[in-house]
Design a protein around this motif. Structure first.
Motif, PDB file in Angstrom:
ATOM      1  N   ASP A   1       1.104   5.588  -0.805  1.00 25.83           N
ATOM      2  CA  ASP A   1       0.350   6.829  -0.948  1.00 25.83           C
ATOM      3  C   ASP A   1       0.781   7.486  -2.250  1.00 25.83           C
ATOM      4  O   ASP A   1       1.861   8.057  -2.339  1.00 25.83           O
TER       5      ASP A   1
ATOM      6  N   GLN B   1      -8.721   4.162  -2.392  1.00 28.09           N
ATOM      7  CA  GLN B   1      -7.789   3.113  -2.802  1.00 28.09           C
ATOM      8  C   GLN B   1      -8.063   2.712  -4.239  1.00 28.09           C
ATOM      9  O   GLN B   1      -9.189   2.785  -4.718  1.00 28.09           O
TER      10      GLN B   1
ATOM     11  N   ARG C   1      -5.724  12.051  -0.445  1.00 28.14           N
ATOM     12  CA  ARG C   1      -5.747  10.615  -0.175  1.00 28.14           C
ATOM     13  C   ARG C   1      -5.863  10.278   1.306  1.00 28.14           C
ATOM     14  O   ARG C   1      -6.349   9.221   1.653  1.00 28.14           O
TER      15      ARG C   1
ATOM     16  N   ALA D   1       0.871  -1.182   0.000  1.00 30.99           N
ATOM     17  CA  ALA D   1       0.000   0.000   0.000  1.00 30.99           C
ATOM     18  C   ALA D   1       0.901   1.224   0.000  1.00 30.99           C
ATOM     19  O   ALA D   1       1.714   1.400   0.902  1.00 30.99           O
TER      20      ALA D   1
ATOM     21  N   ALA E   1      -6.717   6.323   5.557  1.00 28.34           N
ATOM     22  CA  ALA E   1      -6.833   6.057   4.117  1.00 28.34           C
ATOM     23  C   ALA E   1      -8.260   6.409   3.682  1.00 28.34           C
ATOM     24  O   ALA E   1      -9.224   5.884   4.237  1.00 28.34           O
TER      25      ALA E   1
END
Length: 75
Positions: free
Chosen positions: A46, A62, A53, A44, A59
């Motif tokens: 950014d 996505q 975001r 994961a 979070a």
């Protein structure tokens, strides 16, 4: 909230390939989202740091969405 992690198989050209299911990361703390992604053998990252975001370390979006199948190690 418990994340669900799974695997699937993709058959193509006589070979089988192990795939992993993208977990739901939206709403998790960024560090927790990274841990859940690692548990699913994914990364994961950014892509657009800042308020678009994440909001106070959470979070908020996505891509790819949860439930998609990817190769382990994918971002």
């Amino acid at each position: 909230m418990a994340a669900q992690v799974g695997e699937g198989l993709l058959w193509g050209m006589g070979r089988r390939e192990v795939l992993t299911v993208v977990p739901a990361l939206v709403g998790l703390a960024v560090r927790a989202a990274q841990d859940v992604a690692l548990d699913a053998r994914l990364l994961a990252v950014d892509q657009a740091p800042g308020p678009l975001r994440t909001a106070t370390g959470i979070a908020t979006a996505q891509d790819p969405p949860p439930g998609c199948y990817l190769r382990p190690g994918s971002e």
